[in-house]
Motif scaffolding. Structure first.
Motif, PDB file in Angstrom:
ATOM      1  N   UNK A  66       0.816  -1.211   0.000  1.00  0.00           N
ATOM      2  CA  UNK A  66       0.000   0.000   0.000  1.00  0.00           C
ATOM      3  C   UNK A  66       0.851   1.264   0.000  1.00  0.00           C
ATOM      4  N   UNK A  67       2.073   1.171   0.474  1.00  0.00           N
ATOM      5  CA  UNK A  67       2.961   2.325   0.510  1.00  0.00           C
ATOM      6  C   UNK A  67       3.593   2.614  -0.839  1.00  0.00           C
ATOM      7  N   UNK A  68       3.603   1.637  -1.713  1.00  0.00           N
ATOM      8  CA  UNK A  68       4.295   1.772  -2.999  1.00  0.00           C
ATOM      9  C   UNK A  68       3.315   2.234  -4.070  1.00  0.00           C
ATOM     10  N   UNK A  69       2.811   3.459  -3.909  1.00  0.00           N
ATOM     11  CA  UNK A  69       1.793   3.958  -4.834  1.00  0.00           C
ATOM     12  C   UNK A  69       2.341   4.145  -6.248  1.00  0.00           C
ATOM     13  N   UNK A  70       3.634   4.361  -6.375  1.00  0.00           N
ATOM     14  CA  UNK A  70       4.227   4.494  -7.700  1.00  0.00           C
ATOM     15  C   UNK A  70       4.106   3.231  -8.524  1.00  0.00           C
ATOM     16  N   UNK A  71       3.942   2.092  -7.844  1.00  0.00           N
ATOM     17  CA  UNK A  71       3.863   0.820  -8.562  1.00  0.00           C
ATOM     18  C   UNK A  71       2.494   0.611  -9.194  1.00  0.00           C
ATOM     19  N   UNK A  72       1.514   1.421  -8.813  1.00  0.00           N
ATOM     20  CA  UNK A  72       0.181   1.280  -9.408  1.00  0.00           C
ATOM     21  C   UNK A  72       0.258   1.478 -10.915  1.00  0.00           C
ATOM     22  N   UNK A  73       0.985   2.512 -11.346  1.00  0.00           N
ATOM     23  CA  UNK A  73       1.124   2.771 -12.788  1.00  0.00           C
ATOM     24  C   UNK A  73       1.899   1.646 -13.473  1.00  0.00           C
ATOM     25  N   UNK A  74       2.916   1.099 -12.803  1.00  0.00           N
ATOM     26  CA  UNK A  74       3.666  -0.011 -13.385  1.00  0.00           C
ATOM     27  C   UNK A  74       2.770  -1.237 -13.552  1.00  0.00           C
ATOM     28  N   UNK A  75       1.905  -1.472 -12.577  1.00  0.00           N
ATOM     29  CA  UNK A  75       0.973  -2.593 -12.674  1.00  0.00           C
ATOM     30  C   UNK A  75       0.050  -2.417 -13.872  1.00  0.00           C
ATOM     31  N   UNK A  76      -0.448  -1.191 -14.059  1.00  0.00           N
ATOM     32  CA  UNK A  76      -1.330  -0.909 -15.192  1.00  0.00           C
ATOM     33  C   UNK A  76      -0.618  -1.161 -16.520  1.00  0.00           C
ATOM     34  N   UNK A  77       0.631  -0.726 -16.614  1.00  0.00           N
ATOM     35  CA  UNK A  77       1.384  -0.878 -17.868  1.00  0.00           C
ATOM     36  C   UNK A  77       1.692  -2.336 -18.180  1.00  0.00           C
ATOM     37  N   UNK A  86      -1.426  -6.172 -19.456  1.00  0.00           N
ATOM     38  CA  UNK A  86      -1.692  -6.961 -20.676  1.00  0.00           C
ATOM     39  C   UNK A  86      -1.078  -8.354 -20.608  1.00  0.00           C
ATOM     40  N   UNK A  87       0.027  -8.486 -19.861  1.00  0.00           N
ATOM     41  CA  UNK A  87       0.603  -9.827 -19.736  1.00  0.00           C
ATOM     42  C   UNK A  87       0.360 -10.442 -18.359  1.00  0.00           C
ATOM     43  N   UNK A  88       0.106  -9.606 -17.348  1.00  0.00           N
ATOM     44  CA  UNK A  88      -0.221 -10.145 -16.029  1.00  0.00           C
ATOM     45  C   UNK A  88      -1.580 -10.831 -16.024  1.00  0.00           C
ATOM     46  N   UNK A  89      -2.540 -10.293 -16.791  1.00  0.00           N
ATOM     47  CA  UNK A  89      -3.871 -10.890 -16.818  1.00  0.00           C
ATOM     48  C   UNK A  89      -3.856 -12.340 -17.267  1.00  0.00           C
ATOM     49  N   UNK A  90      -3.286 -12.646 -18.445  1.00  0.00           N
ATOM     50  CA  UNK A  90      -3.199 -14.052 -18.855  1.00  0.00           C
ATOM     51  C   UNK A  90      -2.419 -14.924 -17.867  1.00  0.00           C
ATOM     52  N   UNK A  91      -1.434 -14.340 -17.208  1.00  0.00           N
ATOM     53  CA  UNK A  91      -0.672 -15.106 -16.215  1.00  0.00           C
ATOM     54  C   UNK A  91      -1.562 -15.493 -15.037  1.00  0.00           C
ATOM     55  N   UNK A  92      -2.451 -14.576 -14.631  1.00  0.00           N
ATOM     56  CA  UNK A  92      -3.366 -14.896 -13.533  1.00  0.00           C
ATOM     57  C   UNK A  92      -4.384 -15.960 -13.953  1.00  0.00           C
ATOM     58  N   UNK A  93      -4.766 -15.975 -15.225  1.00  0.00           N
ATOM     59  CA  UNK A  93      -5.639 -17.046 -15.713  1.00  0.00           C
ATOM     60  C   UNK A  93      -4.915 -18.393 -15.670  1.00  0.00           C
ATOM     61  N   UNK A  94      -3.624 -18.381 -16.011  1.00  0.00           N
ATOM     62  CA  UNK A  94      -2.840 -19.618 -15.911  1.00  0.00           C
ATOM     63  C   UNK A  94      -2.763 -20.085 -14.456  1.00  0.00           C
ATOM     64  N   UNK A  95      -2.580 -19.135 -13.542  1.00  0.00           N
ATOM     65  CA  UNK A  95      -2.525 -19.476 -12.121  1.00  0.00           C
ATOM     66  C   UNK A  95      -3.865 -20.019 -11.641  1.00  0.00           C
ATOM     67  N   UNK A  96      -4.956 -19.439 -12.140  1.00  0.00           N
ATOM     68  CA  UNK A  96      -6.287 -19.932 -11.776  1.00  0.00           C
ATOM     69  C   UNK A  96      -6.483 -21.365 -12.258  1.00  0.00           C
ATOM     70  N   UNK A  97      -6.006 -21.662 -13.464  1.00  0.00           N
ATOM     71  CA  UNK A  97      -6.085 -23.031 -13.975  1.00  0.00           C
ATOM     72  C   UNK A  97      -5.315 -23.985 -13.067  1.00  0.00           C
ATOM     73  N   UNK A 131       2.606   6.887 -17.700  1.00  0.00           N
ATOM     74  CA  UNK A 131       1.346   6.835 -16.965  1.00  0.00           C
ATOM     75  C   UNK A 131       1.581   7.155 -15.494  1.00  0.00           C
ATOM     76  N   UNK A 132       0.721   7.998 -14.918  1.00  0.00           N
ATOM     77  CA  UNK A 132       0.834   8.339 -13.504  1.00  0.00           C
ATOM     78  C   UNK A 132      -0.081   7.446 -12.676  1.00  0.00           C
ATOM     79  N   UNK A 148      -6.318  -2.602 -20.007  1.00  0.00           N
ATOM     80  CA  UNK A 148      -5.821  -3.184 -21.254  1.00  0.00           C
ATOM     81  C   UNK A 148      -5.288  -2.131 -22.223  1.00  0.00           C
ATOM     82  N   UNK A 149      -5.707  -0.879 -22.093  1.00  0.00           N
ATOM     83  CA  UNK A 149      -5.213   0.168 -22.981  1.00  0.00           C
ATOM     84  C   UNK A 149      -3.942   0.825 -22.510  1.00  0.00           C
ATOM     85  N   UNK A 150      -3.351   0.330 -21.443  1.00  0.00           N
ATOM     86  CA  UNK A 150      -2.171   0.980 -20.847  1.00  0.00           C
ATOM     87  C   UNK A 150      -0.870   0.257 -21.139  1.00  0.00           C
ATOM     88  N   UNK A 151      -0.880  -0.652 -22.100  1.00  0.00           N
ATOM     89  CA  UNK A 151       0.310  -1.462 -22.388  1.00  0.00           C
ATOM     90  C   UNK A 151       1.530  -0.590 -22.644  1.00  0.00           C
TER      91      UNK A 151
END
Length: 267
Positions: free
Chosen positions: A199-210, A213-224, A255-256, A247-250
């Motif tokens: 929660x302290x690493x607010x700068x990482x929010x933008x990195x997560x957004x960017x 596009x590849x983290x989403x499919x990875x989470x689907x693989x983890x769900x499987x 990005x802030x 998905x538009x932030x690749x």
């Protein structure tokens, strides 16, 4: 990650090749900086390479393996993407009739550049794993071995990334909710009492957004993966769906955090 890992193999390999066909100028620039040797197409790569290390977005991993298998690849194929053990087994079966060996790999850590180190966990046939160990010996890529069972490295990667990435997404959602109610500074104050809180690493929010596009499919693989062993998959499916809002932030390096949170709040 692919260019950085490949560069670490250069001191111990006769040649380190890459295939620029269909890749972006940014990828080509990274490959050139890493000193990789381009080949004309995938057919040339399959014909010349004794070892192929596949490092690509998880959604493309099986398609790439199929393209390599179609060309009757006879060397060592290292499937090093963030995929489920079940998908890893399918890829091993796909390549098993022609390849010398198929090795399961999992990269955990930052790209090995600028003094950083990473780990390429390996599981699979011991003779082939030994080739990989020698390929990266003395480099910034460590090669811990998890045994000879294909799927173990993939399981480790997804077990780790499901927690790490889901935690990043949950932190963004929590901070977004606090911001919407005007208590984001208070949330940071509360989180400051907890050592190491995302929660302290607010700068990482933008990195997560960017990277969504590849983290989403990875989470689907983890769900499987978790579903396959009887664990609930709904949490990781929800993380994937949340990431889809970005998905538009690749690749948007500029990005802030506020812009990322604004996107997250829009269905």
């Amino acid at each position: 990650m692919g260019a950085a890992v490949a560069a670490c193999a250069r001191p111990n390999a006769a040649r380190v090749l890459w295939c620029p066909a269909g890749r972006s100028p940014a990828t080509a620039a990274r490959a050139e900086q890493a000193g990789l040797e381009p080949v004309a197409d995938l057919g040339d790569l399959v014909e010349q390479a004794h070892v192929i290390v596949s490092l690509c977005p998880p959604a493309a991993a099986e398609r790439l393996a199929h393209d390599v298998a179609e060309r009757q690849y006879a060397g060592i194929y290292v499937e090093a993407n963030a995929i489920s053990p079940e998908r890893m087994a399918r890829i091993a079966e796909l390549l098993g009739s022609s390849a010398r060996a198929v090795v399961d790999g999992a990269v955990i850590g930052s790209p090995p550049i600028n003094g950083k180190r990473t780990r390429l966990y390996l599981s699979g046939p011991s003779a082939a794993v030994s080739v990989l160990e020698r390929l990266f010996v003395g480099s910034a890529v460590a090669t811990p071995v998890l045994g000879d069972e294909v799927g173990r490295a993939s399981a480790l990667k997804l077990a780790y990334s499901s927690y790490q990435k889901a935690s990043r997404v949950l932190a963004a959602v929590a901070f977004g909710a606090a911001r919407a109610h005007g208590v984001d500074d208070a949330l940071l104050d509360v989180a400051g009492a907890r050592q190491g809180s995302y929660l302290l690493e607010t700068g990482y929010i933008a990195k997560t957004a960017a990277r969504a596009w590849r983290w989403g499919p990875e989470m689907d693989e983890a769900a499987d993966m978790v579903s396959g062993v009887g664990l609930p998959e709904e949490l990781l499916r929800a993380v994937s769906q949340t990431l889809a809002r970005w998905e538009g932030s690749k690749g948007l390096a500029e990005l802030t955090p506020d812009e990322a949170l604004d996107q997250l709040a829009r269905p």
